[in-house]
Design an enzyme around this catalytic site. Structure first.
Site, PDB file in Angstrom:
ATOM      1  N   ARG A 159      31.925  25.508  35.332  1.00  0.00           N
ATOM      2  CA  ARG A 159      31.145  26.211  34.313  1.00  0.00           C
ATOM      3  C   ARG A 159      30.991  27.663  34.747  1.00  0.00           C
ATOM      4  NH1 ARG A 159      25.810  26.955  35.755  1.00  0.00           N
ATOM      5  NH2 ARG A 159      25.167  25.950  37.696  1.00  0.00           N
ATOM      6  N   HIS A 195      47.444  12.071  33.063  1.00  0.00           N
ATOM      7  CA  HIS A 195      47.667  10.683  32.659  1.00  0.00           C
ATOM      8  C   HIS A 195      46.696  10.302  31.540  1.00  0.00           C
ATOM      9  CE1 HIS A 195      50.612   9.569  35.653  1.00  0.00           C
ATOM     10  NE2 HIS A 195      49.890  10.188  36.565  1.00  0.00           N
TER      11      HIS A 195
END
Length: 250
Positions: free
Chosen positions: A204, A137
């Site tokens: 990460r 969105h």
């Protein structure tokens, strides 16, 4: 009177047992009959469904299947959602939108939402409740409800041999290399190189493979010992039985 109560209780337990067994037999029949394969596609008409591929019953939401191609020997767990396009009954052109390579596994309750192209490489395994989407969105207009604003779409590519842990989320635009490990609950976006381990939200790289130094940082667990050449399945079963036997006191 106590004797009558005991008789009634025994009869009730017997009836419940019979009913329970019958329900389990019916459910096993439904699971077998409702599974989708190339030979028994049911109402679903995929662009391709390879040999040995199976969608477990009950299936999740599936639409846009003419633009979904499933490779050989894929395992699609129960209640897995597979969608191509924003909504059903759209003409998405001549090319596939959602592609699974050979041997892909999607765990129970996972979602793969392909409003634009999503490809998952061969032998990639996904744990349960993994969410892979090419759409997110937008919230540019602060005065309009987020759910009413036009979404943004970016292709997603997942290389072969990856492992995606339970509850991980792969966001639009993500590009995962070969043999990437995604930790459970990680939220992945952007590019992940080959042979990397990612964790966290946002994810990460927490470990990667160096051709000269191996895994960096080094693995904390010893590498598995390979099975010696020439060992038969019968010998392995015999060893397993020995390990299961309780130790005897001397």
């Amino acid at each position: 009177m106590p004797k009558n109560r005991n008789t009634f209780s025994s009869l009730a337990r017997f009836r419940r047992g019979v009913t329970s067994r019958a329900v389990h037999r019916v459910w096993a029949w439904a699971q077998e009959t409702g599974a989708v394969t190339a030979q028994h596609p049911g109402r679903l008409r995929f662009g391709r469904i390879g040999a040995g591929t199976r969608l477990a019953f009950p299936q999740g939401t599936v639409f846009g299947e003419p633009w979904i191609e499933l490779g050989d020997h894929c395992i699609i767990g129960e209640r897995v959602t597979l969608t191509a396009g924003l909504m059903p009954d759209l003409d998405l052109g001549s090319e596939p939108i959602l592609t699974l390579g050979n041997g892909v596994v999607l765990g129970r309750g996972s979602h793969v939402i392909a409003d634009t192209t999503v490809s998952i490489g061969s032998d990639t395994y996904c744990g349960p409740y993994v969410y892979i989407t090419s759409t997110n969105h937008s919230y540019d207009d602060p005065h309009e409800p987020v759910g009413k604003q036009w979404p943004r779409m970016e292709p997603v590519s997942i290389g072969p041999g990856c492992w995606i842990g339970t509850g991980a989320v792969i966001l639009p635009g993500a590009r995962l290399g070969r043999n990437v490990v995604v930790a459970a609950g990680a939220v992945v976006r952007g590019e992940v190189p080959d042979h990397a381990v990612v964790a966290g939200a946002p994810a990460r790289v927490v470990r990667s493979w160096d051709p000269e130094q191996g895994w960096q940082p080094p693995l904390r667990t010893p590498a598995p010992v390979p099975i010696p050449d020439g060992v038969t399945p019968e010998q392995l079963q015999a060893v397993a039985l020995l390990l299961e036997e309780p130790a005897t006191e001397s």
